[in-house]
Design a protein around this motif. Structure first.
Motif, PDB file in Angstrom:
ATOM      1  N   ASP A 107       0.834  -1.206   0.000  1.00 44.18           N
ATOM      2  CA  ASP A 107       0.000   0.000   0.000  1.00 44.18           C
ATOM      3  C   ASP A 107       0.865   1.251   0.000  1.00 44.18           C
ATOM      4  OD1 ASP A 107      -2.315  -1.454  -0.063  1.00 44.18           O
ATOM      5  OD2 ASP A 107      -2.657  -1.377   2.112  1.00 44.18           O
ATOM      6  N   GLU A 108       1.914   1.238   0.797  1.00 39.95           N
ATOM      7  CA  GLU A 108       2.822   2.388   0.836  1.00 39.95           C
ATOM      8  C   GLU A 108       3.505   2.586  -0.517  1.00 39.95           C
ATOM      9  OE1 GLU A 108       6.716   4.039   3.357  1.00 39.95           O
ATOM     10  OE2 GLU A 108       5.709   2.162   3.957  1.00 39.95           O
ATOM     11  N   LEU A 109       3.919   1.464  -1.142  1.00 42.33           N
ATOM     12  CA  LEU A 109       4.574   1.556  -2.448  1.00 42.33           C
ATOM     13  C   LEU A 109       3.631   2.145  -3.500  1.00 42.33           C
ATOM     14  CD1 LEU A 109       6.963  -0.728  -4.260  1.00 42.33           C
ATOM     15  CD2 LEU A 109       4.703  -0.576  -5.291  1.00 42.33           C
ATOM     16  N   ARG A 110       2.376   1.686  -3.489  1.00 41.99           N
ATOM     17  CA  ARG A 110       1.422   2.158  -4.493  1.00 41.99           C
ATOM     18  C   ARG A 110       1.083   3.635  -4.330  1.00 41.99           C
ATOM     19  NH1 ARG A 110      -2.006  -3.331  -3.460  1.00 41.99           N
ATOM     20  NH2 ARG A 110      -0.913  -4.667  -4.982  1.00 41.99           N
ATOM     21  N   GLY A 111       1.259   4.138  -3.108  1.00 38.28           N
ATOM     22  CA  GLY A 111       0.941   5.541  -2.863  1.00 38.28           C
ATOM     23  C   GLY A 111       2.148   6.463  -2.919  1.00 38.28           C
ATOM     24  N   LEU A 112       3.321   5.914  -3.277  1.00 43.12           N
ATOM     25  CA  LEU A 112       4.534   6.739  -3.312  1.00 43.12           C
ATOM     26  C   LEU A 112       4.433   7.856  -4.351  1.00 43.12           C
ATOM     27  CD1 LEU A 112       7.619   4.311  -3.133  1.00 43.12           C
ATOM     28  CD2 LEU A 112       6.966   6.060  -1.466  1.00 43.12           C
ATOM     29  N   GLN A 113       4.970   9.025  -3.995  1.00 49.26           N
ATOM     30  CA  GLN A 113       5.105  10.078  -4.989  1.00 49.26           C
ATOM     31  C   GLN A 113       6.138   9.653  -6.031  1.00 49.26           C
ATOM     32  OE1 GLN A 113       6.181  13.706  -3.010  1.00 49.26           O
ATOM     33  NE2 GLN A 113       4.166  13.987  -2.078  1.00 49.26           N
ATOM     34  N   HIS A 114       5.927  10.089  -7.254  1.00 50.73           N
ATOM     35  CA  HIS A 114       6.816   9.694  -8.345  1.00 50.73           C
ATOM     36  C   HIS A 114       8.018  10.620  -8.411  1.00 50.73           C
ATOM     37  CE1 HIS A 114       3.213   7.569 -10.521  1.00 50.73           C
ATOM     38  NE2 HIS A 114       3.431   7.134  -9.282  1.00 50.73           N
ATOM     39  N   THR A 115       8.788  10.573  -7.337  1.00 47.40           N
ATOM     40  CA  THR A 115       9.975  11.418  -7.262  1.00 47.40           C
ATOM     41  C   THR A 115      11.157  10.580  -6.809  1.00 47.40           C
ATOM     42  OG1 THR A 115       9.674  12.044  -4.934  1.00 47.40           O
ATOM     43  CG2 THR A 115       8.577  13.410  -6.609  1.00 47.40           C
ATOM     44  N   LYS A 116      12.326  11.011  -7.188  1.00 47.98           N
ATOM     45  CA  LYS A 116      13.559  10.321  -6.815  1.00 47.98           C
ATOM     46  C   LYS A 116      13.699  10.270  -5.288  1.00 47.98           C
ATOM     47  CE  LYS A 116      18.588  10.650  -7.700  1.00 47.98           C
ATOM     48  NZ  LYS A 116      19.083  10.949  -6.342  1.00 47.98           N
ATOM     49  N   THR A 117      13.385  11.377  -4.626  1.00 48.59           N
ATOM     50  CA  THR A 117      13.530  11.449  -3.177  1.00 48.59           C
ATOM     51  C   THR A 117      12.613  10.459  -2.462  1.00 48.59           C
ATOM     52  OG1 THR A 117      14.164  13.781  -3.301  1.00 48.59           O
ATOM     53  CG2 THR A 117      13.372  12.969  -1.171  1.00 48.59           C
ATOM     54  N   ALA A 118      11.353  10.397  -2.911  1.00 47.84           N
ATOM     55  CA  ALA A 118      10.383   9.506  -2.268  1.00 47.84           C
ATOM     56  C   ALA A 118      10.775   8.041  -2.457  1.00 47.84           C
ATOM     57  CB  ALA A 118       8.993   9.764  -2.827  1.00 47.84           C
ATOM     58  N   ILE A 119      11.176   7.702  -3.657  1.00 53.49           N
ATOM     59  CA  ILE A 119      11.533   6.309  -3.955  1.00 53.49           C
ATOM     60  C   ILE A 119      12.792   5.895  -3.214  1.00 53.49           C
ATOM     61  CG2 ILE A 119      12.325   4.782  -5.810  1.00 53.49           C
ATOM     62  CD1 ILE A 119      10.326   6.264  -7.642  1.00 53.49           C
ATOM     63  N   GLU A 120      13.783   6.773  -3.197  1.00 55.14           N
ATOM     64  CA  GLU A 120      15.019   6.436  -2.487  1.00 55.14           C
ATOM     65  C   GLU A 120      14.787   6.315  -0.983  1.00 55.14           C
ATOM     66  OE1 GLU A 120      18.586   8.203  -5.334  1.00 55.14           O
ATOM     67  OE2 GLU A 120      17.704   9.514  -3.802  1.00 55.14           O
ATOM     68  N   GLY A 121      13.917   7.138  -0.438  1.00 53.22           N
ATOM     69  CA  GLY A 121      13.611   7.059   0.986  1.00 53.22           C
ATOM     70  C   GLY A 121      12.911   5.762   1.335  1.00 53.22           C
ATOM     71  N   PHE A 122      11.935   5.383   0.533  1.00 51.87           N
ATOM     72  CA  PHE A 122      11.215   4.126   0.750  1.00 51.87           C
ATOM     73  C   PHE A 122      12.177   2.937   0.632  1.00 51.87           C
ATOM     74  CE2 PHE A 122       8.908   0.497  -1.156  1.00 51.87           C
ATOM     75  CZ  PHE A 122       7.974   0.264  -0.164  1.00 51.87           C
TER      76      PHE A 122
END
Length: 374
Positions: A318-333
């Protein structure tokens, strides 16, 4: 006939009888005189002269005493002649096997280094057949056919994969050869040990191949699993295979097809699932066409689910599906769950929450393994 110091076996391609005939001519002996002096029947003497009768140790002694030279000379002469006969017969057989070459990507095998480089001329083709048999470690194309036709049936039972059997068999054999060169794992496989190893291997996903490749192989080997990394052969789209060499030795083989780290790691854990969950009697060959098929069998779906959950467990979806499509958000997750951000990008694309054409693909690593493949 007293000087034997200049004898070179490789110079002789005629039967020993030619040498006997030359000596008889020099001495003016008839076959009858030769037979009497050698103490043998006339019929046997004539067969020796014609090359039809073999020379054993007793005959070599008789020839040394009656014709000259030494018994060793005559035995060597005989052995070389018989070897040449066998070579000529084998060469003729190889010529008849030349059409078998059409089943294989010979030029690609030479380029990769699987077999020696030769010009593919009619004169060289029998030697290429021999190279191919040596590569497969098989005595004949018939044996090759028995082994790999059975494997092909197994591919189709597993996932209906349509394959270029010649090219696939080359890739599979290259994996065996790589493992044979370093030695199969001496450890006995157990599911528990391998599952523990997989958890440790997941931690390696954040690294580069230069750092994790040997660690990954060591962890697999310590759990009784053999891991081979073999470049993909042009015109086959094989990403990986899981199989058992015998009832005790599992083998995972990967090709780096696609070369991005998200695909590499998914393929590895997918093949690992086949070793853990499925039959030892089936060869699980995976390729792009099968991966994209809607008709994947339940075992392939199980392996997919295992790989997906190993990399990004369900509790994070659920968290992955709601991630913002940004480098920062993906790298943080990715950092939070201990995985490479490129794998997160690949999973988001698989979940259809991120387009396959995106600048975020730059977060994926591309792999090139620098090593001998056989």
């Amino acid at each position: 006939m007293t000087d034997t110091t200049q004898f070179h076996p490789d110079d002789w391609i005629s039967p020993p009888g030619d040498t006997i005939a030359d000596v008889l001519k020099e001495r003016g002996w008839s076959p009858q005189a030769f037979a009497k002096n050698a103490g043998i029947p006339l019929a046997q003497a004539k067969r020796l002269i014609s090359g039809d009768a073999p020379i054993d140790e007793a005959m070599a002694v008789a020839l040394a005493r009656s014709v000259g030279s030494t018994s060793r000379f005559w035995l060597t002469r005989e052995a070389h002649y018989r070897a040449r006969i066998r070579q000529l017969r084998e060469a003729d057989k190889l010529k008849q096997l030349v059409p078998w070459l059409d089943r294989f990507p010979i030029a690609d095998m030479m380029k990769i280094g699987f077999i020696p480089k030769r010009r593919k001329t009619e004169e060289n083709k029998p030697a290429i057949v021999e190279d191919l048999l040596m590569f497969f470690r098989m005595a004949s194309p018939e044996i090759w056919g028995e082994v790999y036709t059975n494997m092909e049936a197994s591919f189709r039972r597993a996932n209906n994969a349509q394959t270029n059997l010649g090219a696939v068999s080359v890739w599979l054999r290259a994996g065996e050869s790589q493992i044979e060169n370093i030695g199969y794992s001496p450890e006995k496989y157990t599911r528990e040990k391998f599952e523990n190893a997989l958890r440790e291997i997941r931690n390696l996903t954040v690294g580069r191949p230069q750092k994790f490749e040997q660690q990954m192989k060591n962890l697999c080997s310590e759990a009784g699993v053999n891991l081979a990394l073999i470049p993909v052969i042009p015109r086959i789209r094989v990403s990986g295979v899981a199989r058992w060499i015998d009832s005790e030795r599992p083998l995972i083989q990967m090709s780096l097809y696609g070369k991005t780290n998200d695909r590499f790691w998914f393929t590895f854990f997918h093949e690992a699932a086949h070793i853990i969950l499925h039959s030892k009697k089936v060869v699980f060959l995976d390729n792009d066409r099968v991966a994209a098929s809607a008709n994947r069998g339940h075992q392939e779906q199980e392996a997919d689910n295992f790989a997906a959950n190993m990399l990004i467990p369900k509790k994070y979806l659920d968290e992955l599906r709601g991630l913002q499509h940004t480098k920062t958000a993906i790298e943080g997750f990715a950092k939070d769950i201990g995985i490479h951000p490129g794998i997160v990008v690949g999973r988001m694309q698989h979940e259809n929450v991120l387009h396959y054409r995106t600048v975020l693909n730059k977060l994926k690593d591309r792999f090139e393994f620098k090593q001998n493949v056989v």
